[in-house]
Design a protein around this motif. Structure first.
Motif, PDB file in Angstrom:
ATOM      1  N   TYR A  35       0.836  -1.203   0.000  1.00 22.47           N
ATOM      2  CA  TYR A  35       0.000   0.000   0.000  1.00 22.47           C
ATOM      3  C   TYR A  35       0.871   1.253   0.000  1.00 22.47           C
ATOM      4  CZ  TYR A  35      -3.817  -3.195   0.759  1.00 22.47           C
ATOM      5  OH  TYR A  35      -4.731  -4.221   0.598  1.00 22.47           O
ATOM      6  N   TYR A  36       1.998   1.185   0.726  1.00 18.30           N
ATOM      7  CA  TYR A  36       2.926   2.314   0.685  1.00 18.30           C
ATOM      8  C   TYR A  36       3.491   2.477  -0.722  1.00 18.30           C
ATOM      9  CZ  TYR A  36       2.905   1.881   5.807  1.00 18.30           C
ATOM     10  OH  TYR A  36       2.527   1.809   7.118  1.00 18.30           O
ATOM     11  N   LYS A  37       3.838   1.354  -1.330  1.00 22.03           N
ATOM     12  CA  LYS A  37       4.421   1.394  -2.681  1.00 22.03           C
ATOM     13  C   LYS A  37       3.395   1.921  -3.686  1.00 22.03           C
ATOM     14  CE  LYS A  37       7.555  -1.238  -5.617  1.00 22.03           C
ATOM     15  NZ  LYS A  37       8.712  -0.461  -5.158  1.00 22.03           N
ATOM     16  N   ALA A  38       2.145   1.451  -3.556  1.00 22.21           N
ATOM     17  CA  ALA A  38       1.086   1.891  -4.469  1.00 22.21           C
ATOM     18  C   ALA A  38       0.825   3.391  -4.312  1.00 22.21           C
ATOM     19  CB  ALA A  38      -0.190   1.102  -4.216  1.00 22.21           C
ATOM     20  N   GLU A 116      -3.806  -0.505  -8.207  1.00 23.81           N
ATOM     21  CA  GLU A 116      -2.373  -0.346  -8.442  1.00 23.81           C
ATOM     22  C   GLU A 116      -1.596  -1.555  -7.913  1.00 23.81           C
ATOM     23  OE1 GLU A 116       1.428   0.868  -9.374  1.00 23.81           O
ATOM     24  OE2 GLU A 116      -0.497   1.492 -10.195  1.00 23.81           O
ATOM     25  N   ILE A 117      -2.006  -2.100  -6.765  1.00 26.76           N
ATOM     26  CA  ILE A 117      -1.346  -3.301  -6.230  1.00 26.76           C
ATOM     27  C   ILE A 117      -1.570  -4.478  -7.182  1.00 26.76           C
ATOM     28  CG2 ILE A 117      -1.273  -4.956  -4.324  1.00 26.76           C
ATOM     29  CD1 ILE A 117      -2.180  -2.617  -2.491  1.00 26.76           C
ATOM     30  N   CYS A 118      -2.809  -4.646  -7.647  1.00 24.68           N
ATOM     31  CA  CYS A 118      -3.108  -5.720  -8.613  1.00 24.68           C
ATOM     32  C   CYS A 118      -2.309  -5.518  -9.901  1.00 24.68           C
ATOM     33  CB  CYS A 118      -4.603  -5.744  -8.922  1.00 24.68           C
ATOM     34  SG  CYS A 118      -5.631  -6.247  -7.529  1.00 24.68           S
ATOM     35  N   ARG A 119      -2.186  -4.276 -10.332  1.00 33.17           N
ATOM     36  CA  ARG A 119      -1.430  -3.986 -11.559  1.00 33.17           C
ATOM     37  C   ARG A 119       0.038  -4.392 -11.393  1.00 33.17           C
ATOM     38  NH1 ARG A 119       2.229  -1.243 -13.637  1.00 33.17           N
ATOM     39  NH2 ARG A 119       2.720  -0.315 -11.626  1.00 33.17           N
ATOM     40  N   MET A 120       0.627  -4.058 -10.238  1.00 35.75           N
ATOM     41  CA  MET A 120       2.035  -4.410  -9.999  1.00 35.75           C
ATOM     42  C   MET A 120       2.225  -5.927 -10.007  1.00 35.75           C
ATOM     43  SD  MET A 120       3.504  -1.674  -7.199  1.00 35.75           S
ATOM     44  CE  MET A 120       2.196  -1.802  -5.989  1.00 35.75           C
ATOM     45  N   LEU A 121       1.305  -6.658  -9.386  1.00 41.79           N
ATOM     46  CA  LEU A 121       1.394  -8.121  -9.343  1.00 41.79           C
ATOM     47  C   LEU A 121       1.264  -8.708 -10.751  1.00 41.79           C
ATOM     48  CD1 LEU A 121      -0.834  -8.742  -6.190  1.00 41.79           C
ATOM     49  CD2 LEU A 121       1.648  -9.032  -6.309  1.00 41.79           C
ATOM     50  N   LEU A 122       0.269  -8.219 -11.506  1.00 34.83           N
ATOM     51  CA  LEU A 122       0.053  -8.727 -12.869  1.00 34.83           C
ATOM     52  C   LEU A 122       1.224  -8.372 -13.784  1.00 34.83           C
ATOM     53  CD1 LEU A 122      -3.744  -7.912 -13.303  1.00 34.83           C
ATOM     54  CD2 LEU A 122      -2.728 -10.185 -13.137  1.00 34.83           C
ATOM     55  N   GLU A 123       1.769  -7.164 -13.625  1.00 29.90           N
ATOM     56  CA  GLU A 123       2.908  -6.761 -14.459  1.00 29.90           C
ATOM     57  C   GLU A 123       4.118  -7.650 -14.204  1.00 29.90           C
ATOM     58  OE1 GLU A 123       5.860  -3.207 -14.114  1.00 29.90           O
ATOM     59  OE2 GLU A 123       4.082  -2.445 -15.156  1.00 29.90           O
ATOM     60  N   PHE A 190      -8.086 -14.048  -5.839  1.00 27.56           N
ATOM     61  CA  PHE A 190      -7.566 -12.977  -6.699  1.00 27.56           C
ATOM     62  C   PHE A 190      -8.437 -12.827  -7.942  1.00 27.56           C
ATOM     63  CE2 PHE A 190      -4.733 -11.118  -9.880  1.00 27.56           C
ATOM     64  CZ  PHE A 190      -4.186 -10.065  -9.168  1.00 27.56           C
ATOM     65  N   ILE A 191      -8.858 -13.938  -8.510  1.00 32.03           N
ATOM     66  CA  ILE A 191      -9.727 -13.900  -9.698  1.00 32.03           C
ATOM     67  C   ILE A 191     -11.058 -13.236  -9.356  1.00 32.03           C
ATOM     68  CG2 ILE A 191     -11.035 -15.331 -11.329  1.00 32.03           C
ATOM     69  CD1 ILE A 191      -8.070 -15.268 -11.986  1.00 32.03           C
ATOM     70  N   ARG A 192     -11.598 -13.535  -8.181  1.00 31.31           N
ATOM     71  CA  ARG A 192     -12.876 -12.907  -7.772  1.00 31.31           C
ATOM     72  C   ARG A 192     -12.712 -11.395  -7.617  1.00 31.31           C
ATOM     73  NH1 ARG A 192     -13.706 -17.738  -4.723  1.00 31.31           N
ATOM     74  NH2 ARG A 192     -12.875 -16.836  -2.804  1.00 31.31           N
ATOM     75  N   LEU A 193     -11.538 -10.962  -7.139  1.00 28.19           N
ATOM     76  CA  LEU A 193     -11.287  -9.520  -7.006  1.00 28.19           C
ATOM     77  C   LEU A 193     -11.268  -8.855  -8.386  1.00 28.19           C
ATOM     78  CD1 LEU A 193     -10.558  -7.068  -5.258  1.00 28.19           C
ATOM     79  CD2 LEU A 193      -8.150  -7.748  -5.448  1.00 28.19           C
ATOM     80  N   ILE A 194     -10.622  -9.499  -9.356  1.00 27.92           N
ATOM     81  CA  ILE A 194     -10.616  -8.953 -10.728  1.00 27.92           C
ATOM     82  C   ILE A 194     -12.046  -8.893 -11.270  1.00 27.92           C
ATOM     83  CG2 ILE A 194      -9.775  -9.301 -13.089  1.00 27.92           C
ATOM     84  CD1 ILE A 194      -7.581  -8.497 -11.146  1.00 27.92           C
ATOM     85  N   ILE A 220      -6.728   2.006 -13.221  1.00 25.10           N
ATOM     86  CA  ILE A 220      -5.279   1.825 -13.331  1.00 25.10           C
ATOM     87  C   ILE A 220      -4.953   0.441 -13.865  1.00 25.10           C
ATOM     88  CG2 ILE A 220      -3.179   1.590 -11.906  1.00 25.10           C
ATOM     89  CD1 ILE A 220      -4.397   3.808 -10.116  1.00 25.10           C
ATOM     90  N   ILE A 221      -5.823  -0.521 -13.573  1.00 23.88           N
ATOM     91  CA  ILE A 221      -5.582  -1.914 -13.962  1.00 23.88           C
ATOM     92  C   ILE A 221      -5.940  -2.179 -15.427  1.00 23.88           C
ATOM     93  CG2 ILE A 221      -7.859  -2.877 -13.383  1.00 23.88           C
ATOM     94  CD1 ILE A 221      -6.407  -5.168 -11.998  1.00 23.88           C
ATOM     95  N   SER A 222      -6.681  -1.267 -16.056  1.00 26.63           N
ATOM     96  CA  SER A 222      -7.182  -1.505 -17.416  1.00 26.63           C
ATOM     97  C   SER A 222      -6.088  -1.759 -18.457  1.00 26.63           C
ATOM     98  CB  SER A 222      -8.064  -0.338 -17.871  1.00 26.63           C
ATOM     99  OG  SER A 222      -9.220  -0.266 -17.077  1.00 26.63           O
ATOM    100  N   PRO A 223      -5.015  -0.933 -18.521  1.00 30.22           N
ATOM    101  CA  PRO A 223      -3.990  -1.168 -19.555  1.00 30.22           C
ATOM    102  C   PRO A 223      -3.333  -2.540 -19.468  1.00 30.22           C
ATOM    103  CG  PRO A 223      -3.762   1.034 -18.638  1.00 30.22           C
ATOM    104  CD  PRO A 223      -4.758   0.321 -17.791  1.00 30.22           C
TER     105      PRO A 223
END
Length: 583
Positions: A35-38, A116-123, A190-194, A220-223
């Motif tokens: 959360y700090y990183k995001a 943003e956290i989900c985006r970092m994990l997916l990236e 995680f899939i349910r969160l998406i 933020i997660i869209s791209p």
């Protein structure tokens, strides 16, 4: 608690194994370090102080809010709020409600943090395996890296296929996207969160609208989700389609019969010259050989039918893509049909018939607001060994499209009548309230931005000098209008040698903000654009200064650092973001 940097670094290392399955992702959302990183990533974005459907912004972020979010995620009671929909003008600048405006969704700040956290994990999981042909919304990638890859890989192609997907971001099929994610992620939490983000919906005029397809509005997660989705198409084109279409190698193409005939004549003449003893005859034969060689430089080396060799090159930026085809127009029609079928059957998307064009490479194709063609220039140049060669033929050449400069001039209303034989340059009333320094810098930033983008084009010098002339005199007229004087007097007042500019003072020295005087030349590359570079995953090992400040648990006003107290961040906006002159 493991640091977010180590988690992301380990995920990216495991991701290099394409068969690795990730099954414990959701637990990272319980880690406060993420959360700090995001927050450090998004706190200074333009929209961080903008409210979504609630009054929540980046202001007041701290431990208490993090604990509330983690608790709601732990018991899965967390539910993203619908995005607040607003509209922004499209490039044409029109304000009519006929589709000329682009919808924009604004999520709440909490949803932005979680996304943003989900985006970092997916990236970390997907970025190592994205293909090099993909350039949209990726670290160290841009429109210019896409264009430079075209320049490097499309040499000598016969045809271009300009691809465009109809309503891409709004038509991404949710079930298909989830199935693509499940290939590598076996974590249903995680899939349910998406799923929750995909189905969050949006609020327009205080009416809730469900979302049945597409990625989160303005999310933020869209791209990254869009790239994961389109990576399936990239793999189809680069692995399946290209391997089935490819025939032979570039050197296996049939050579031009006339070129080969003349080449044989040159070879025979060379042998005769070596044996000839009479100076006059020898000189005549050398002259004849030179004439034949000059004629050969005007002939194509390979047969124009390109028989014996077929191949495709491919580059994509978001939902726009382009193929360079060594083959026939019939081949292009077949490729277009196969791509259309794959998109429809596997990704539930549709190619736009109006915008997906097949263009002969002697004409100009459009991609990323550039015109692209294959150079057929026979001009020669000596290489480093002193041998005369056709250095330009077959190379990719970029152009600024016709009408681009006129469009900019029209949008900013810098000319009275764009269709007139002689343009009457106008001042810009909205800028009159600014200071002279702000007026000049406004013009400079617009001109510099356009030049930087089109700097790869062959005709950028001519086009930008035309624009520079109009903008300079529009700027001078705006300053003259502000001071109720003439252009000549303004220019004389601010002249400094060959140039003119607005003097201003800093704490250290006096300076001059000159009107744009950078050289307007074509660049081979606009910045770093190595398309074959291996991603550097050590970036995950760095902690930013903002993260250190957030974790310090110290008041930056009074210096108090009692661990038992709750600390939060109060978001201050930048002075430069102030609009107008009101206090």
């Amino acid at each position: 608690m493991q640091s977010s940097e180590n988690v992301l670094y380990n995920l990216s290392k495991q991701a290099k194994d394409e068969n690795f399955i990730f099954d414990r992702l959701y637990r990272n959302l319980y880690n406060a370090n993420f959360y700090y990183k995001a927050y450090a990533k998004i706190y200074d974005n333009d929209g961080s102080a903008t409210m979504g459907v609630t009054s929540e912004t980046a202001d007041g972020f701290g431990d208490e809010r993090i604990e509330r979010i983690i608790e709601s995620l732990r018991d899965e009671s967390y539910q993203p709020k619908p995005a607040r929909r607003t509209y922004i003008p499209k490039k044409n600048g029109s304000k009519k409600k006929n589709g000329s405006k682009r919808p924009l969704g604004i999520p709440t700040f909490t949803d932005r943090i979680v996304q943003e956290i989900c985006r970092m994990l997916l990236e970390a999981i997907y970025e190592p395996n994205f293909l090099e042909c993909s350039h949209g919304f990726r670290p160290d990638k841009s429109c210019h890296t896409a264009l430079i890859q075209i320049k490097q890989t499309f040499t000598g192609v016969n045809w271009f296929i300009e691809g465009d997907i109809k309503g891409f971001f709004d038509n991404i099929d949710h079930h298909t996207l989830i199935n693509v994610l499940r290939k590598r992620i076996k974590d249903e939490k995680f899939i349910r969160l998406i799923w929750k983000f995909l189905r969050a919906g949006y609020l327009e005029d205080w009416r809730f609208h469900k979302t049945y397809s597409g990625t989160p509005q303005g999310g933020i997660i869209s791209p990254i989700l869009a790239n994961i989705y389109m990576n399936e198409f990239d793999k189809f084109v680069m692995n399946t389609l290209r391997s089935e279409f490819q025939i032979g190698k570039p050197k296996s193409r049939n050579r031009n019969t006339e070129y080969r005939t003349n080449e044989a004549r040159v070879r025979r003449l060379g042998k005769k010259i070596d044996l000839e003893t009479e100076p006059d005859k020898r000189e005549e034969m050398i002259k004849t050989r030179k004439e034949i060689r000059n004629y050969m430089l005007k002939l194509p080396y390979y047969d124009s039918k390109n028989e014996g060799f077929k191949s495709i090159s491919y580059v994509r930026y978001a939902d726009d893509f382009i193929l360079g085809v060594h083959g026939s127009k019939e081949d292009c029609e077949s490729l277009k049909e196969l791509m259309s079928r794959f998109l429809k059957e596997h990704l539930k998307l549709e190619l736009s018939e109006e915008k997906t064009l097949i263009t002969n490479s002697k004409n100009r194709a459009r991609f990323l607001s550039y015109e692209i063609t294959v150079n057929r220039n026979h001009d020669t140049k000596r290489d480093k060994n002193g041998k005369t060669k056709r250095m330009y033929r077959g190379n990719i050449t970029f152009f600024v499209p016709s009408g681009t400069i006129e469009k900019v001039i029209t949008e900013h209303k810098m000319v009275k009548d764009i269709n007139a034989k002689e343009w009457k340059i106008l001042h810009r009333p909205p800028l009159l309230k600014l200071t002279p320094l702000e007026i000049v810098e406004s013009y400079n930033s617009e001109l510099r931005g356009l030049y930087n983008y089109y700097s790869l084009a062959l005709n950028v010098t001519h086009k930008m000098w035309q624009l520079r002339y109009v903008m300079e005199y529009s700027c001078l007229k705006t300053l003259a209008g502000k001071f109720k004087t003439s252009i000549g007097k303004v220019k004389e007042k601010y002249r400094d040698g060959k140039y003119w500019g607005i003097p201003y003072e800093t704490k250290k020295a006096k300076k001059i903000a000159y009107f744009f005087k950078d050289p307007l030349v074509t660049k081979e590359s606009a910045g770093k654009a190595d398309v074959d570079v291996i991603p550097n995953w050590h970036k995950y090992q760095n902690t930013t200064e903002m993260e250190k400040r957030l974790k310090a648990k110290e008041c930056e006003l009074c210096g108090q650092n009692d661990p038992s107290l709750k600390y939060e961040v109060h978001h201050l906006n930048k002075m430069k973001n102030l609009k107008g002159k009101e206090r």
